[in-house]
Write a protein that holds these residues in place. Sequence first.
Motif, PDB file in Angstrom:
ATOM      1  N   LEU A 201      15.022  22.572  47.214  1.00  0.00           N
ATOM      2  CA  LEU A 201      16.379  22.511  47.755  1.00  0.00           C
ATOM      3  C   LEU A 201      17.184  21.286  47.315  1.00  0.00           C
ATOM      4  O   LEU A 201      18.360  21.407  46.982  1.00  0.00           O
ATOM      5  CB  LEU A 201      16.340  22.590  49.290  1.00  0.00           C
ATOM      6  CG  LEU A 201      16.746  23.956  49.849  1.00  0.00           C
ATOM      7  CD1 LEU A 201      15.764  25.027  49.405  1.00  0.00           C
ATOM      8  CD2 LEU A 201      16.842  23.931  51.368  1.00  0.00           C
ATOM      9  N   THR A 207      21.416  17.592  49.278  1.00  0.00           N
ATOM     10  CA  THR A 207      21.702  17.289  50.672  1.00  0.00           C
ATOM     11  C   THR A 207      23.209  17.293  50.892  1.00  0.00           C
ATOM     12  O   THR A 207      23.991  17.107  49.959  1.00  0.00           O
ATOM     13  CB  THR A 207      21.133  15.913  51.055  1.00  0.00           C
ATOM     14  OG1 THR A 207      21.726  14.915  50.205  1.00  0.00           O
ATOM     15  CG2 THR A 207      19.631  15.881  50.885  1.00  0.00           C
ATOM     16  N   TRP A 209      25.040  19.898  51.931  1.00  0.00           N
ATOM     17  CA  TRP A 209      25.637  21.235  51.926  1.00  0.00           C
ATOM     18  C   TRP A 209      25.576  21.811  53.332  1.00  0.00           C
ATOM     19  O   TRP A 209      24.713  21.431  54.137  1.00  0.00           O
ATOM     20  CB  TRP A 209      24.881  22.137  50.947  1.00  0.00           C
ATOM     21  CG  TRP A 209      25.231  21.918  49.510  1.00  0.00           C
ATOM     22  CD1 TRP A 209      25.229  20.730  48.840  1.00  0.00           C
ATOM     23  CD2 TRP A 209      25.628  22.906  48.559  1.00  0.00           C
ATOM     24  NE1 TRP A 209      25.596  20.914  47.532  1.00  0.00           N
ATOM     25  CE2 TRP A 209      25.841  22.248  47.324  1.00  0.00           C
ATOM     26  CE3 TRP A 209      25.795  24.287  48.618  1.00  0.00           C
ATOM     27  CZ2 TRP A 209      26.238  22.918  46.177  1.00  0.00           C
ATOM     28  CZ3 TRP A 209      26.194  24.969  47.468  1.00  0.00           C
ATOM     29  CH2 TRP A 209      26.415  24.277  46.268  1.00  0.00           C
ATOM     30  N   LEU A 214      22.167  26.078  52.756  1.00  0.00           N
ATOM     31  CA  LEU A 214      20.820  25.551  52.533  1.00  0.00           C
ATOM     32  C   LEU A 214      19.762  26.548  53.000  1.00  0.00           C
ATOM     33  O   LEU A 214      18.736  26.742  52.333  1.00  0.00           O
ATOM     34  CB  LEU A 214      20.650  24.223  53.270  1.00  0.00           C
ATOM     35  CG  LEU A 214      21.463  23.039  52.740  1.00  0.00           C
ATOM     36  CD1 LEU A 214      21.315  21.844  53.672  1.00  0.00           C
ATOM     37  CD2 LEU A 214      21.047  22.670  51.329  1.00  0.00           C
ATOM     38  N   GLN A 217      19.515  29.354  50.492  1.00  0.00           N
ATOM     39  CA  GLN A 217      18.792  28.896  49.310  1.00  0.00           C
ATOM     40  C   GLN A 217      17.302  28.775  49.596  1.00  0.00           C
ATOM     41  O   GLN A 217      16.460  29.104  48.747  1.00  0.00           O
ATOM     42  CB  GLN A 217      19.333  27.555  48.841  1.00  0.00           C
ATOM     43  CG  GLN A 217      18.659  27.003  47.599  1.00  0.00           C
ATOM     44  CD  GLN A 217      18.925  27.841  46.370  1.00  0.00           C
ATOM     45  OE1 GLN A 217      20.058  27.940  45.908  1.00  0.00           O
ATOM     46  NE2 GLN A 217      17.898  28.461  45.819  1.00  0.00           N
ATOM     47  N   THR A 258      17.933  19.333  54.300  1.00  0.00           N
ATOM     48  CA  THR A 258      17.225  20.295  53.454  1.00  0.00           C
ATOM     49  C   THR A 258      15.871  20.660  54.064  1.00  0.00           C
ATOM     50  O   THR A 258      15.473  21.828  54.048  1.00  0.00           O
ATOM     51  CB  THR A 258      17.037  19.749  52.024  1.00  0.00           C
ATOM     52  OG1 THR A 258      16.355  18.492  52.058  1.00  0.00           O
ATOM     53  CG2 THR A 258      18.387  19.566  51.333  1.00  0.00           C
ATOM     54  N   ALA A 261      16.449  23.066  56.927  1.00  0.00           N
ATOM     55  CA  ALA A 261      16.750  24.428  56.488  1.00  0.00           C
ATOM     56  C   ALA A 261      15.474  25.189  56.161  1.00  0.00           C
ATOM     57  O   ALA A 261      15.355  26.384  56.445  1.00  0.00           O
ATOM     58  CB  ALA A 261      17.678  24.385  55.273  1.00  0.00           C
TER      59      ALA A 261
END
Length: 511
Positions: A201, A207, A209, A214, A217, A258, A261
């Motif tokens: 990620l 980082t 977003w 995230l 993704q 990240t 997420a």
Amino acid sequence: MKKLLGILSILVIFLALNTVSASAAVNGTVKVGLRYGSGAVTSAKLENTQSGGYDLGYYDDGRSFVTLGSITQTAITMVPGGDLGSFDQSGPYSSFDEASSAAAANGGWPAYIGGQFYARRNGGGSSHSSTAVAVTVTGSSGALFEFDCQGLYKLGVLPVGGPTWFKGYRYAGGFEYPRVTGGGLYVVNVVSLEDYVKGVLPYELGTGWPMAALEAQAVCARTYASVTTKHLSAYGFDMCNTTDCQVYNGVNASGADTDAAVDATAGECVRYQGALAETVYHSSDGGATENAENVWGKAVGYLIGKADPYEATISIPNYSYTVTYSPSELTWVLQKSGYSIGTVKNAYVSERTPTGNVCKVTFVDTTGKILTVKGETCRMAFYSTTYGKNVKSMRFCINGDDSGMTTGYYVNGSGSSISSLSGAYTVSGTGTVASYTGSAPYAVTSSGTGALNASSGASTATTASPGSFVITGTGNGHNVGMSQYGALAMAKQGYSYRDILNFYYTDITIG
């Protein structure tokens, strides 16, 4: 996966999409090649800053680590066994500790050879096998351990206490060191699927977003890793760490967001008709995604192209591009790629898909010979490291010929567009409705007020030198599957990661 690849990648992706089956992750563990092929190394250093030392052994067929022994050193280097020089040995012994004691008495090192423990020392007339790998103290010639199972198993090193440094990056999990027979070492990170995704990620998005982007993704990266074995037969690992697979450089760039997420979507993957989907993605689509068969030659039920109204609502770095080729440059690029064609005098888009992306490009030389390419070759045919030029997406035009490309303004994120603002009406802040008469429209979004630009399949044509070929386009990547910047735009509008995935992949389930 933000791909700028050679023509070979087209075949690789096609074959992968054609053969997706069971999960590639074994017992929740993936193998990622960090150094391999022409990048094989003559030595590989590890530094365990957790001061926990290392377990030495190998990974079995279920990817569980089998510990043979342990060392307390924190900085070690793996080298081909032959670097230790000739040797003699005693044994076999019943354990690593027994072999270590025997070796220490003679200034040697313990070894695990063909499934048995020995004590070796310098001198004598024996030579190391071409598959032997040794563990040494970094900065010293002192050997700590030697491993050689003639390729059946590879030396495994498992750091104790946490992530460990290799080549400037921190990696979770352990390492495996296959040796090219008689040559250098491959370096493979053997890591849990979730820790792997945490290492993807920060490099595929970054980082900062929105969380929904995230999370989308994370699910894509996890699913892709679960089905991808493109390097297994050739190199012995599932995937590489570059854009050819997914960008992965360990966990040192991970952020709280990240990691969160990944944790929030733990174990979730995309499925189509019950099977794991190959969730390919790209940086930006330029206005529309594309059917897999129009790019890689095979229809995939969940990879269906559609107009993308979301990218146009945000500012995307380097969204539009222009690249110019002289006839001699284009001729050289095509001929170096193996195409049989003379001096190119014309090049044009000869067919577009219903979404306006390019699916065929035709080249004509000075003798009238015609060469037509299709699919992703439409952009990869222009790729040249020598000239530093490439066509970045499947959405472009040549010398201003933008026939078939959608140009217009998207309305209310509905997917419908209007070609111009002539006859459009505006609603003021007080509710007054009036026909639009301006020339520089602005839009009010959740992030403020910004200039409104018509979404176009290509940027404005650029005047070229006579006979040259000017290619203008938008987007970055192969246009199939999820647009990363489209995910960003959707997240900014309040869509969830499930909304994002269901927009970019057709008829899927997530779980």
